[in-house]
Design a protein around this motif. Structure first.
Motif, short mmCIF file in Angstrom:
data_model
loop_
_atom_site.label_atom_id
_atom_site.label_comp_id
_atom_site.label_asym_id
_atom_site.label_seq_id
_atom_site.Cartn_x
_atom_site.Cartn_y
_atom_site.Cartn_z
N ALA A 89 1.06 -1.38 0.37
CA ALA A 89 -0.11 0.20 -0.01
C ALA A 89 1.12 1.23 0.01
O ALA A 89 0.42 2.63 0.23
N GLY A 90 2.39 0.79 -0.75
CA GLY A 90 2.83 2.29 -0.29
C GLY A 90 3.28 2.41 -1.37
O GLY A 90 4.94 2.44 -1.69
N PRO A 91 3.43 2.62 -3.04
CA PRO A 91 3.39 2.61 -4.22
C PRO A 91 4.69 4.12 -4.06
O PRO A 91 5.11 4.24 -5.62
N LEU A 92 4.57 4.83 -3.40
CA LEU A 92 5.04 6.43 -3.33
C LEU A 92 6.41 6.39 -2.53
O LEU A 92 6.72 7.67 -1.82
N LEU A 93 6.11 5.36 -1.67
CA LEU A 93 6.61 5.42 -0.36
C LEU A 93 8.73 5.84 -0.84
O LEU A 93 9.62 5.13 -1.54
N ASN A 94 8.82 6.58 0.12
CA ASN A 94 10.05 7.26 -0.16
C ASN A 94 10.27 7.43 -0.87
O ASN A 94 11.53 8.18 -1.48
N PHE A 95 10.20 8.13 -2.11
CA PHE A 95 10.31 9.05 -3.08
C PHE A 95 9.05 10.84 -2.86
O PHE A 95 10.20 11.61 -3.19
N GLN A 96 8.10 10.45 -1.99
CA GLN A 96 7.45 11.30 -2.22
C GLN A 96 6.45 11.50 -0.82
O GLN A 96 5.72 12.06 -0.51
N ASP A 97 7.52 10.99 0.21
CA ASP A 97 7.23 11.30 1.57
C ASP A 97 8.04 10.57 2.15
O ASP A 97 8.77 10.51 1.20
N ASP A 98 8.22 10.82 3.23
CA ASP A 98 9.48 10.23 4.46
C ASP A 98 9.15 9.03 5.39
O ASP A 98 8.72 9.59 6.52
N ARG A 99 9.79 7.85 5.03
CA ARG A 99 8.57 7.16 6.04
C ARG A 99 7.57 7.38 6.04
O ARG A 99 7.26 6.75 7.04
N ALA B 244 -1.97 16.56 1.38
CA ALA B 244 -0.94 16.39 1.64
C ALA B 244 -0.01 17.03 0.55
O ALA B 244 -0.35 17.23 -0.54
N LYS B 245 1.40 17.39 0.59
CA LYS B 245 1.94 17.87 -0.50
C LYS B 245 3.25 17.11 -0.49
O LYS B 245 3.96 17.03 0.73
N PRO B 246 3.21 16.18 -1.36
CA PRO B 246 4.38 15.76 -1.24
C PRO B 246 5.49 15.98 -1.41
O PRO B 246 6.10 17.33 -1.01
N VAL B 247 6.52 15.50 -0.12
CA VAL B 247 8.13 15.92 -0.32
C VAL B 247 8.66 15.24 -1.32
O VAL B 247 8.54 14.30 -2.41
N ASN B 248 10.53 16.11 -1.48
CA ASN B 248 11.08 16.07 -2.88
C ASN B 248 12.56 14.93 -2.78
O ASN B 248 13.07 15.69 -1.55
N THR B 249 12.22 13.64 -2.30
CA THR B 249 13.11 13.15 -0.78
C THR B 249 14.61 12.52 -2.56
O THR B 249 15.71 12.31 -1.83
#
Length: 422
Positions: free
Chosen positions: A151-161, A183-188
């Motif tokens: 369930a984490g298709p954007l994990l660690n790319f557009q969020d922080d863990r 939310a606003k996605p983060v740029n990791t």
């Protein structure tokens, strides 16, 4: 109401809650008296097969033995006034041979205003998210060795863990537990090199929205951002949930004419969770989920937990190290089961043992054949989740760059020790 209007409305609602708060309490005293400190740590002792082409310090390797710190956390929670709570969480993941001295980071910092049990507004960096139960899984209350990443298709790319900078509305009304997040996605990470297959990209104007609602037929669970994998037989629970996520401008690919195409991330999930209260010193835990992800053509997310292999070229589609395709555009089914046996006797060495199995079936657009992932093992509970050893075994296919499946599969065996305190 468009996204911008919704964001402004939620922000104003949170601000109203703060301004409307009575100030009769002594703030310093209230914060001190309400402050709680807790923490956890996980140590991995591991043997793992490595995907073809893996290298460590420029040495070709096909397996590795190692000891690492998978996760550690230190949490501070307090009450600033009658209706306002705050939280601060620091820690990090994957201190290993490759990253031996990664410093702590601020994983969470947020405040919430409680209008009632039915409506709580949380703002800041937090793990509140929608889609499904394990879109925000609790790693320290997991049923297995590690969390499930379907369930984490954007994990660690557009969020922080799993954490995002967000505003969330959540609460419990009777038997309904809900959460709605913007939310606003983060740029990791830097953007990927584009091909005709979709890759995640960062766009500063993208916006993330999600929601998840579950109906609790038996006992109510605690309303927390991260969901437990097992309560170790302390509750009678039967929940059915449904949710979605939508993130604009989350992926991109190249057309036949070499034009850049932008894709939204859209996901839908339905799941069910059951846990039996201890009966005759035993308990069952069951979880089932169906997820559908649409994140552009042939999108696949490979993830390598606690990877110690240097970045480089791999002859497999998986990538280097212990990377596994965990989700992507297509359909995913997850089944998880655990059996807890409480041990009796005078001062037993262990409180109980809990064997577990997880099977994940991925029918992804990128592959001609389905992908099967397996995990199994047993937890030795010394003091519940506060002190336990977990032996876990994971098995995954090696997919070559022509999308063919190798007849052999790779495996990883881990002995983990976990502690928690509060």
């Amino acid at each position: 109401m468009n996204f911008k209007q919704l964001f402004i409305a939620l922000s104003m609602l949170g601000a109203y809650g703060v301004m409307a708060q009575p100030t009769t309490l002594n703030e310093g005293k209230e914060i001190t008296s309400g402050l709680t400190i807790s923490g956890s740590g996980q140590i991995w002792m591991r043997y793992s097969d490595l995907n073809p082409g893996s290298r460590i310090n420029d040495n070709p390797v096909d397996h590795v033995y190692d000891i690492s710190i998978r996760r550690y956390r230190l949490s501070f929670k307090g009450r600033a006034s009658e209706n306002i709570n705050f939280a601060l969480l620091i820690g990090n993941n994957n201190l290993n041979l490759k990253n031996p001295d990664t410093p702590p980071t601020i994983l969470e910092m947020y405040m919430n205003y409680k209008f009632s049990d039915k409506l709580i507004i949380t703002a800041g960096k937090s793990g509140w998210t929608g889609l499904s139960r394990y879109a925000a899984p609790s790693s320290s209350n997991s049923l297995g060795l590690d969390v499930n990443f379907a369930a984490g298709p954007l994990l660690n790319f557009q969020d922080d863990r799993y954490r995002k900078y967000s505003i969330a509305a959540h609460g419990i009304s009777g038997k309904l537990d809900y959460r709605a997040v913007i939310a606003k996605p983060v740029n990791t990470r830097s953007n990927s090199v584009l091909t005709d297959d979709a890759k995640l990209v960062y766009n500063p104007n993208s916006l993330y929205t999600s929601a998840y609602v579950k109906y609790q037929f038996l006992e109510n669970e605690p309303s927390t951002p991260f969901s437990a994998g097992t309560f170790l037989g302390t509750k009678d629970i039967l929940n059915v949930g449904v949710g979605f996520l939508n993130q604009t401008k989350s992926a991109a690919s190249l057309s036949v004419q070499n034009d850049t195409l932008t894709h939204a991330a859209r996901s839908f999930a339905i799941d069910a969770f059951y846990e039996q209260k201890l009966t005759n010193n035993h308990s069952w835990t069951l979880y089932a989920a169906y997820l559908n992800h649409d994140i552009g053509p042939n999108y696949v997310r490979n993830l390598a937990a606690d990877n110690v292999v240097d970045a480089g070229q791999s002859s497999s589609f998986n990538g280097v190290g212990n990377a596994v395709p965990v989700n992507g555009t297509g359909n995913i089914f997850v089944l998880q089961a655990g059996y807890l046996q409480k041990l009796e006797g005078e001062a037993p060495l262990m409180e109980g043992i809990q064997p577990f199995v997880t099977a994940q079936y991925l029918d992804l657009d990128a592959f001609d054949d389905p992908v099967m992932l397996y995990e199994g093992g047993i937890s030795f509970l010394l003091r519940g989740h506060n002190s336990k050893f977990v032996f876990g075994y994971q098995n995954w296919p090696v997919i070559m760059k022509d999308m063919s499946m190798k007849t052999t599969r790779n495996s990883m065996a881990v002995l983990m020790y976990q502690f928690k305190f509060n």
